[in-house]
Design an enzyme around this catalytic site. Structure first.
Site, PDB file in Angstrom:
ATOM      1  N   SER A  19       0.868  -1.164   0.000  1.00 35.15           N
ATOM      2  CA  SER A  19       0.000   0.000   0.000  1.00 35.15           C
ATOM      3  C   SER A  19       0.913   1.223   0.000  1.00 35.15           C
ATOM      4  O   SER A  19       1.693   1.421   0.938  1.00 35.15           O
ATOM      5  CB  SER A  19      -0.898  -0.030   1.239  1.00 35.15           C
ATOM      6  OG  SER A  19      -1.486   1.238   1.412  1.00 35.15           O
ATOM      7  N   TYR A 116     -16.954   7.843  -6.140  1.00 38.45           N
ATOM      8  CA  TYR A 116     -16.666   8.946  -7.076  1.00 38.45           C
ATOM      9  C   TYR A 116     -15.254   8.733  -7.619  1.00 38.45           C
ATOM     10  O   TYR A 116     -14.418   8.114  -6.956  1.00 38.45           O
ATOM     11  CB  TYR A 116     -16.863  10.312  -6.417  1.00 38.45           C
ATOM     12  CG  TYR A 116     -16.028  10.623  -5.196  1.00 38.45           C
ATOM     13  CD1 TYR A 116     -14.796  11.273  -5.313  1.00 38.45           C
ATOM     14  CD2 TYR A 116     -16.465  10.282  -3.918  1.00 38.45           C
ATOM     15  CE1 TYR A 116     -14.041  11.600  -4.188  1.00 38.45           C
ATOM     16  CE2 TYR A 116     -15.717  10.602  -2.784  1.00 38.45           C
ATOM     17  CZ  TYR A 116     -14.497  11.256  -2.936  1.00 38.45           C
ATOM     18  OH  TYR A 116     -13.759  11.560  -1.818  1.00 38.45           O
ATOM     19  N   ILE A 121      -7.893   5.077  -3.338  1.00 39.78           N
ATOM     20  CA  ILE A 121      -8.036   3.617  -3.306  1.00 39.78           C
ATOM     21  C   ILE A 121      -7.795   3.078  -1.893  1.00 39.78           C
ATOM     22  O   ILE A 121      -8.389   2.070  -1.479  1.00 39.78           O
ATOM     23  CB  ILE A 121      -7.066   2.953  -4.330  1.00 39.78           C
ATOM     24  CG1 ILE A 121      -7.329   1.462  -4.481  1.00 39.78           C
ATOM     25  CG2 ILE A 121      -5.612   3.176  -3.962  1.00 39.78           C
ATOM     26  CD1 ILE A 121      -8.589   1.119  -5.228  1.00 39.78           C
ATOM     27  N   ASP A 122      -6.961   3.785  -1.107  1.00 41.87           N
ATOM     28  CA  ASP A 122      -6.717   3.336   0.275  1.00 41.87           C
ATOM     29  C   ASP A 122      -7.999   3.428   1.103  1.00 41.87           C
ATOM     30  O   ASP A 122      -8.296   2.546   1.917  1.00 41.87           O
ATOM     31  CB  ASP A 122      -5.566   4.118   0.930  1.00 41.87           C
ATOM     32  CG  ASP A 122      -5.723   5.632   0.886  1.00 41.87           C
ATOM     33  OD1 ASP A 122      -6.587   6.145   0.131  1.00 41.87           O
ATOM     34  OD2 ASP A 122      -4.982   6.325   1.621  1.00 41.87           O
ATOM     35  N   ASP A 142      -9.200   6.580   9.269  1.00 41.85           N
ATOM     36  CA  ASP A 142      -7.815   6.223   8.947  1.00 41.85           C
ATOM     37  C   ASP A 142      -6.905   7.405   9.281  1.00 41.85           C
ATOM     38  O   ASP A 142      -6.930   8.430   8.598  1.00 41.85           O
ATOM     39  CB  ASP A 142      -7.714   5.856   7.456  1.00 41.85           C
ATOM     40  CG  ASP A 142      -6.318   5.371   7.087  1.00 41.85           C
ATOM     41  OD1 ASP A 142      -5.372   5.553   7.871  1.00 41.85           O
ATOM     42  OD2 ASP A 142      -6.177   4.812   5.976  1.00 41.85           O
TER      43      ASP A 142
HETATM   44  N1  LIG Z   1       6.288   6.773  15.985  1.00 41.67           N
HETATM   45  C1  LIG Z   1       5.677   7.500  15.056  1.00 41.67           C
HETATM   46  N2  LIG Z   1       6.400   8.115  14.119  1.00 41.67           N
HETATM   47  C2  LIG Z   1       5.792   8.846  13.179  1.00 41.67           C
HETATM   48  N3  LIG Z   1       4.487   9.014  13.095  1.00 41.67           N
HETATM   49  C3  LIG Z   1       3.723   8.422  13.991  1.00 41.67           C
HETATM   50  C4  LIG Z   1       4.271   7.632  15.010  1.00 41.67           C
HETATM   51  N4  LIG Z   1       3.268   7.134  15.739  1.00 41.67           N
HETATM   52  C5  LIG Z   1       2.161   7.604  15.201  1.00 41.67           C
HETATM   53  N5  LIG Z   1       2.422   8.412  14.170  1.00 41.67           N
HETATM   54  C6  LIG Z   1       1.384   9.101  13.417  1.00 41.67           C
HETATM   55  O1  LIG Z   1       0.965   8.236  12.450  1.00 41.67           O
HETATM   56  C7  LIG Z   1       1.024   8.834  11.177  1.00 41.67           C
HETATM   57  C8  LIG Z   1       1.558   7.791  10.299  1.00 41.67           C
HETATM   58  O2  LIG Z   1       0.472   6.953  10.046  1.00 41.67           O
HETATM   59  P1  LIG Z   1       0.459   5.864   8.884  1.00 41.67           P
HETATM   60  O3  LIG Z   1       1.606   4.976   9.035  1.00 41.67           O
HETATM   61  O4  LIG Z   1      -0.902   5.307   8.835  1.00 41.67           O
HETATM   62  O5  LIG Z   1       0.514   6.749   7.727  1.00 41.67           O
HETATM   63  P2  LIG Z   1       1.693   7.471   7.053  1.00 41.67           P
HETATM   64  O6  LIG Z   1       2.761   6.510   6.794  1.00 41.67           O
HETATM   65  O7  LIG Z   1       2.000   8.777   7.689  1.00 41.67           O
HETATM   66  O8  LIG Z   1       0.833   7.892   5.891  1.00 41.67           O
HETATM   67  P3  LIG Z   1       0.555   7.240   4.591  1.00 41.67           P
HETATM   68  O9  LIG Z   1       0.028   5.878   4.832  1.00 41.67           O
HETATM   69  O10 LIG Z   1      -0.452   8.212   4.146  1.00 41.67           O
HETATM   70  O11 LIG Z   1       1.891   7.264   3.967  1.00 41.67           O
HETATM   71  C9  LIG Z   1       1.917  10.026  11.302  1.00 41.67           C
HETATM   72  O12 LIG Z   1       1.426  11.054  10.485  1.00 41.67           O
HETATM   73  C10 LIG Z   1       1.791  10.367  12.742  1.00 41.67           C
HETATM   74  O13 LIG Z   1       0.703  11.252  12.859  1.00 41.67           O
HETATM   75  C1  LIG Z   2      -6.838  11.298   1.287  1.00 42.13           C
HETATM   76  C2  LIG Z   2      -5.653  10.418   0.985  1.00 42.13           C
HETATM   77  C3  LIG Z   2      -4.411  11.278   0.758  1.00 42.13           C
HETATM   78  C4  LIG Z   2      -5.432   9.533   2.216  1.00 42.13           C
HETATM   79  O1  LIG Z   2      -4.354   8.693   2.035  1.00 42.13           O
HETATM   80  C5  LIG Z   2      -5.934   9.508  -0.237  1.00 42.13           C
HETATM   81  O2  LIG Z   2      -7.021   8.693   0.023  1.00 42.13           O
HETATM   82  C6  LIG Z   2      -6.217  10.311  -1.479  1.00 42.13           C
HETATM   83  O3  LIG Z   2      -5.306  10.768  -2.113  1.00 42.13           O
HETATM   84  N1  LIG Z   2      -7.525  10.460  -1.812  1.00 42.13           N
HETATM   85  C7  LIG Z   2      -7.983  11.154  -2.974  1.00 42.13           C
HETATM   86  C8  LIG Z   2      -9.090  12.098  -2.678  1.00 42.13           C
HETATM   87  C9  LIG Z   2     -10.333  11.489  -2.065  1.00 42.13           C
HETATM   88  O4  LIG Z   2     -10.288  10.419  -1.457  1.00 42.13           O
HETATM   89  O5  LIG Z   2     -11.402  12.107  -2.199  1.00 42.13           O
END
Ligand SMILES: Nc1ncnc2c1ncn2[C@@H]1O[C@H](COP(=O)(O)OP(=O)(O)OP(=O)(O)O)[C@@H](O)[C@H]1O
Ligand SMILES: CC(C)(CO)[C@@H](O)C(=O)NCCC(=O)O
Ligand SMILES: [K+]
Length: 287
Positions: A19, A116, A121-122, A142
């Site tokens: 992902s 829409y 997709i996540d 999320d």
């Molecule tokens: N130890 C940590 N280090 C960094 N971020 C953390 C930590 N613990 C919690 N978080 C929070 O979790 C978020 C990261 O969440 P997640 O892994 O779901 O997504 P991401 O990797 O930031 O985002 P994405 O999946 O959109 O790339 C960070 O934005 C922060 O708010």
């Molecule tokens: C909102 C994020 C950035 C969350 O990862 C992603 O789902 C995304 O790029 N979405 C597109 C816009 C929407 O979901 O309406």
């Protein structure tokens, strides 16, 4: 498309789910439906991708340059694993275009109504994963880079949702767009609400601000779908749950934490597409 015996024999049902998020990559190693391991890595460049593919072909899951939780005993991944990708970052997806056993999951693959075209997709996969576990209707929260709320009704039709900056992004934007506010690392515990120093004041504002917003969305959701499960996922999910436990235990009791929700969604779509399972939850309530 069903697998030939040779294919089954050669990869023993091994496959990888990826992902691609805005901050990081989220990986899972599966054997059939069994999720053996989940880990996270930074975004890759072409050299890192090549190193990864070579590691897989040696039977190793992880590249030394990436964060990983450690080897899994003697188990080795079969070479050339099928790779199922869901991405919200086109440049990172493009790196994998030439991978031989690539499956890109798009909205068209999902058993959801009323989507829409620009929906992430996540978000859609998290709904599928949540419904697989808890049935429809369902609300997913999320807490990633962006924090999203996404709800679907009893027929598996998207009701809608909301997008706001996640914990990390809110902290970062305060630091970057002000002169006096320092960088604050993500707090491990719930910060004091009434802070008497700058870092805790920032942490309080972000955590209680996001928390209250999410709580209000959940309350509104239950006005529409009083029996709906609420599933919380993403890196900030634990903090969100802590907030709810502290400020709204009656909500927290009914919220389910599922850190690996997106992988349940990917697994469900893979099974559907490979004809590996019973008919999926397509358009029918699960309970
Ligand atoms: N130890 C940590 N280090 C960094 N971020 C953390 C930590 N613990 C919690 N978080 C929070 O979790 C978020 C990261 O969440 P997640 O892994 O779901 O997504 P991401 O990797 O930031 O985002 P994405 O999946 O959109 O790339 C960070 O934005 C922060 O708010
Ligand atoms: C909102 C994020 C950035 C969350 O990862 C992603 O789902 C995304 O790029 N979405 C597109 C816009 C929407 O979901 O309406
Ligand atoms: K953008």
């Amino acid at each position: 498309m069903s697998k030939t015996a040779t294919e089954l024999g050669s990869d023993q049902g091994n496959w990888l789910a990826l992902s691609i998020g805005n901050s990081r990559l989220h990986w899972a190693w599966f054997q059939g439906e069994l999720c053996k391991q989940v880990w996270h890595s930074p975004h890759l460049d072409p050299a890192a991708r090549e190193k990864l593919i070579h590691a897989w072909n040696r039977g190793e899951l992880w590249d030394g340059g990436l964060e990983y939780p450690g080897p899994l005993g003697d188990e080795a991944i079969a070479p050339n694993p099928p790779l199922w990708i869901a991405s919200v970052v086109p440049q990172q997806l493009a790196l994998w275009q030439s991978y031989r056993r690539l499956n890109i999951i798009t909205l068209a693959d999902l058993p959801l109504l009323g989507l829409y075209p620009t929906l992430g997709i996540d978000r859609a996969l998290a709904l599928v994963g949540a419904a697989t576990e808890s049935g429809w209707p369902v609300l997913v929260v999320d807490a990633g880079t962006a924090l999203t709320l996404t709800g679907a009704d009893p027929e598996g039709r998207l009701v809608g949702g909301a997008i706001l900056p996640g914990f990390g992004l809110q902290l970062q934007s305060l630091t970057e767009k002000t002169a006096a506010l320092p960088a604050v690392t993500f707090p491990g515990t719930l910060p004091p609400r009434w802070a008497l120093n700058t870092p805790e004041a920032i942490a309080s504002g972000v955590v209680y601000g996001i928390g209250a917003g999410v709580r209000d969305f959940i309350s509104d959701w239950w006005q529409h779908f009083p029996t709906s499960p609420v599933v919380i996922t993403g890196g900030g999910g634990e903090m969100l749950l802590r907030y709810l436990q502290e400020t709204a235990p009656e909500i927290a009791k009914q919220a389910i934490a599922m850190p690996d929700l997106i992988f349940s969604g990917i697994c469900c779509i893979k099974q559907q597409q490979s004809g590996e399972s019973l008919p999926g939850p397509r358009f029918t309530p699960l309970y």
